[in-house]
Design a protein around this motif. Structure first.
Motif: not given
Length: 138
Positions: A65, A68, A72, A74, A79-80, A101
């Motif tokens: 990301d 940030a 992360f 996904a 997409r996270p 997550q």
């Protein structure tokens, strides 16, 4: 898909804690990333012991990301996944099963001072004899 150099220079945020890259390993045809963290069991104890934590996830499920400046997880590999608000807690205060997550995780004790977080659907593969050897858990 992220390159090993992306893992080496970035931190994975998991359970509101920072984990650093340890290794890549293939188990049962799936490439996994191992992230590690060492923390103190409890600051309130006279002689707290060190707790070693590992997060093991499929490589295809880790994304960077840029906003940030963190790694992360996904579920779709793009997409996270959703992250809950809150703060980090001591590993002993965590449940053995939780959602993080977008994945259902299990926290498994490998030894009194060593724990691994693994997605429920990869639990058997990661903790098999082959998985333990390849991932450095033996």
């Amino acid at each position: 898909m992220l390159e090993p150099s992306d893992f080496e220079v970035n931190i994975l945020e998991f359970r509101h804690k920072s984990f650093s890259y340890d290794r890549l390993a293939t188990v049962g045809g799936i490439e996994f990333v191992v992230f590690t963290r060492t923390e103190t069991e409890s600051e309130s104890r006279l002689r707290p012991r060190l707790i070693h934590l590992r997060v093991i996830v499929p490589r295809a499920s880790v994304v960077f990301d840029i906003g940030a400046d963190l790694l992360f997880l996904a579920p779709d590999g793009v997409r996270p996944g959703p992250r809950e608000a809150g703060t980090a807690v001591e590993s002993a205060a965590e449940g053995t099963e939780f959602r993080e997550q977008g994945f259902d995780f299990r926290r498994v004790a490998l030894a009194p001072d060593s724990f691994v977080y693994v997605a429920r659907e990869e639990h058997d593969r990661v903790l098999s004899d082959e998985g333990r050897r390849a991932l450095g858990l033996a």
